[in-house]
Design an enzyme around this catalytic site. Structure first.
Site, PDB file in Angstrom:
ATOM      1  N   SER A  38      -9.429  -8.147 -11.998  1.00 12.30           N
ATOM      2  CA  SER A  38      -8.912  -7.081 -12.857  1.00 12.30           C
ATOM      3  C   SER A  38      -9.874  -6.756 -13.998  1.00 12.30           C
ATOM      4  CB  SER A  38      -7.563  -7.480 -13.446  1.00 12.30           C
ATOM      5  OG  SER A  38      -6.609  -7.553 -12.423  1.00 12.30           O
TER       6      SER A  38
HETATM    7  N1  SAM Z   1      -4.805 -11.359 -11.249  1.00 13.42           N
HETATM    8  C1  SAM Z   1      -6.016 -11.077 -10.523  1.00 13.42           C
HETATM    9  C2  SAM Z   1      -7.245 -11.288 -11.360  1.00 13.42           C
HETATM   10  O1  SAM Z   1      -7.125 -11.689 -12.526  1.00 13.42           O
HETATM   11  O2  SAM Z   1      -8.328 -11.097 -10.873  1.00 13.42           O
HETATM   12  C3  SAM Z   1      -5.956  -9.671  -9.994  1.00 13.42           C
HETATM   13  C4  SAM Z   1      -6.087  -9.631  -8.551  1.00 13.42           C
HETATM   14  S1  SAM Z   1      -5.925  -8.163  -7.648  1.00 13.42           S
HETATM   15  C5  SAM Z   1      -5.920  -6.830  -8.758  1.00 13.42           C
HETATM   16  C6  SAM Z   1      -4.232  -8.244  -7.060  1.00 13.42           C
HETATM   17  C7  SAM Z   1      -3.930  -9.441  -6.190  1.00 13.42           C
HETATM   18  O3  SAM Z   1      -2.553  -9.347  -5.786  1.00 13.42           O
HETATM   19  C8  SAM Z   1      -4.741  -9.502  -4.899  1.00 13.42           C
HETATM   20  O4  SAM Z   1      -5.402 -10.743  -4.835  1.00 13.42           O
HETATM   21  C9  SAM Z   1      -3.682  -9.370  -3.787  1.00 13.42           C
HETATM   22  O5  SAM Z   1      -3.982 -10.115  -2.636  1.00 13.42           O
HETATM   23  C10 SAM Z   1      -2.444  -9.910  -4.495  1.00 13.42           C
HETATM   24  N2  SAM Z   1      -1.160  -9.515  -3.922  1.00 13.42           N
HETATM   25  C11 SAM Z   1      -0.770  -8.317  -3.413  1.00 13.42           C
HETATM   26  N3  SAM Z   1       0.506  -8.387  -2.997  1.00 13.42           N
HETATM   27  C12 SAM Z   1       0.952  -9.654  -3.272  1.00 13.42           C
HETATM   28  C13 SAM Z   1       2.201 -10.342  -3.077  1.00 13.42           C
HETATM   29  N4  SAM Z   1       3.280  -9.773  -2.530  1.00 13.42           N
HETATM   30  N5  SAM Z   1       2.280 -11.627  -3.488  1.00 13.42           N
HETATM   31  C14 SAM Z   1       1.220 -12.254  -4.055  1.00 13.42           C
HETATM   32  N6  SAM Z   1       0.022 -11.651  -4.233  1.00 13.42           N
HETATM   33  C15 SAM Z   1      -0.107 -10.373  -3.864  1.00 13.42           C
END
Ligand code: SAM
Length: 220
Positions: free
Chosen positions: A69
């Site tokens: 992010s």
């Molecule tokens: N918090 C992360 C960081 O600090 O880098 C941001 C990661 S990215 C913007 C969003 C993440 O949400 C991805 O790794 C994706 O695989 C995960 N994701 C999407 N749907 C999800 C779900 N239902 N449960 C858990 N993770 C999920």
């Protein structure tokens, strides 16, 4: 006289200071959040080819077509959580572990769920290496984590089509849920505060663009 690696660390630390000044300029006011972000070695959480861009205020690609992010987004979401030491927080979407590390700087009770098993293992190892001890699991975060509920704060780091009912129900009284909700191109950052067993207050904050939240109570 500096060694090469001491020089590189100094350059990165100056870039991190500049990032903090930029976040302040963009309106982040919480000193505890800025301090936490200033402690996280974001350059160790991304591909080595991108290290020179680690402290730009931008999202960067990580594995499996996901992103680490943007620091402003992490700062804004964390600020909206209004976390106090000792509170229990759940993050949905561990991804690189960056937001998770920021949360670990603010409280010891951090839980985080990632839907990609490979990314969960990667983040777990990385966070351990950096000295953080959150409780992590691979799974569908749209269902929350009943074993550890209720939570004082829940942050969703992927864009949801609607607010998952399971997450609302896992908030403690006074608990805050910060979640981007909208279509796949743009989402509004919502903060939902649980006032009582049955009453909730919803606020709309800035617009963002996140990768989709995929799961039973997210995108299919
Ligand atoms: N918090 C992360 C960081 O600090 O880098 C941001 C990661 S990215 C913007 C969003 C993440 O949400 C991805 O790794 C994706 O695989 C995960 N994701 C999407 N749907 C999800 C779900 N239902 N449960 C858990 N993770 C999920």
């Amino acid at each position: 006289m500096f060694t090469n690696s001491a020089h590189n660390e100094l350059v990165l630390s100056r870039k991190r200071d500049a990032l903090i000044a930029e976040l302040r300029g963009k309106g982040i006011q919480s000193e505890s959040v800025l301090e936490a972000i200033n402690k996280i070695p974001r350059h160790k959480m991304i591909d080595s080819a991108l290290v020179h861009r680690a402290y730009e205020d931008t999202a960067l690609p990580i594995m499996l077509r996901q992103t680490i992010s943007q620091p402003y987004t992490v700062a804004r979401q964390t600020e909206l959580l209004e976390l106090k030491t000792g509170e229990k927080v759940l993050e949905i979407g561990t991804g690189s572990g960056y937001q998770c590390a920021v949360l670990c700087e603010l409280t010891k009770k951090v839980y985080s769920i990632e839907r990609h098993t490979e990314m969960y293992h990667h983040a777990k190892e990385m966070l351990l290496r950096l000295g953080y001890r959150p409780t992590l699991k691979a799974g569908d975060g749209t269902l929350g984590w009943t074993a550890y509920a209720p939570f004082d704060a829940i942050v969703v780091t992927a864009g949801a089509p609607v607010v998952p009912e399971a997450l609302i129900q896992q908030l403690s009284i006074g608990g805050r849920l910060v979640i981007p909700v909208g279509d796949k191109d743009s989402q509004t950052m919502k903060r939902i505060i649980r006032i009582s067993e049955t009453e909730f207050k919803t606020e709309d904050h800035n617009s963002f663009k996140f990768v989709p939240l995929i799961g039973k109570q997210g995108w299919q």
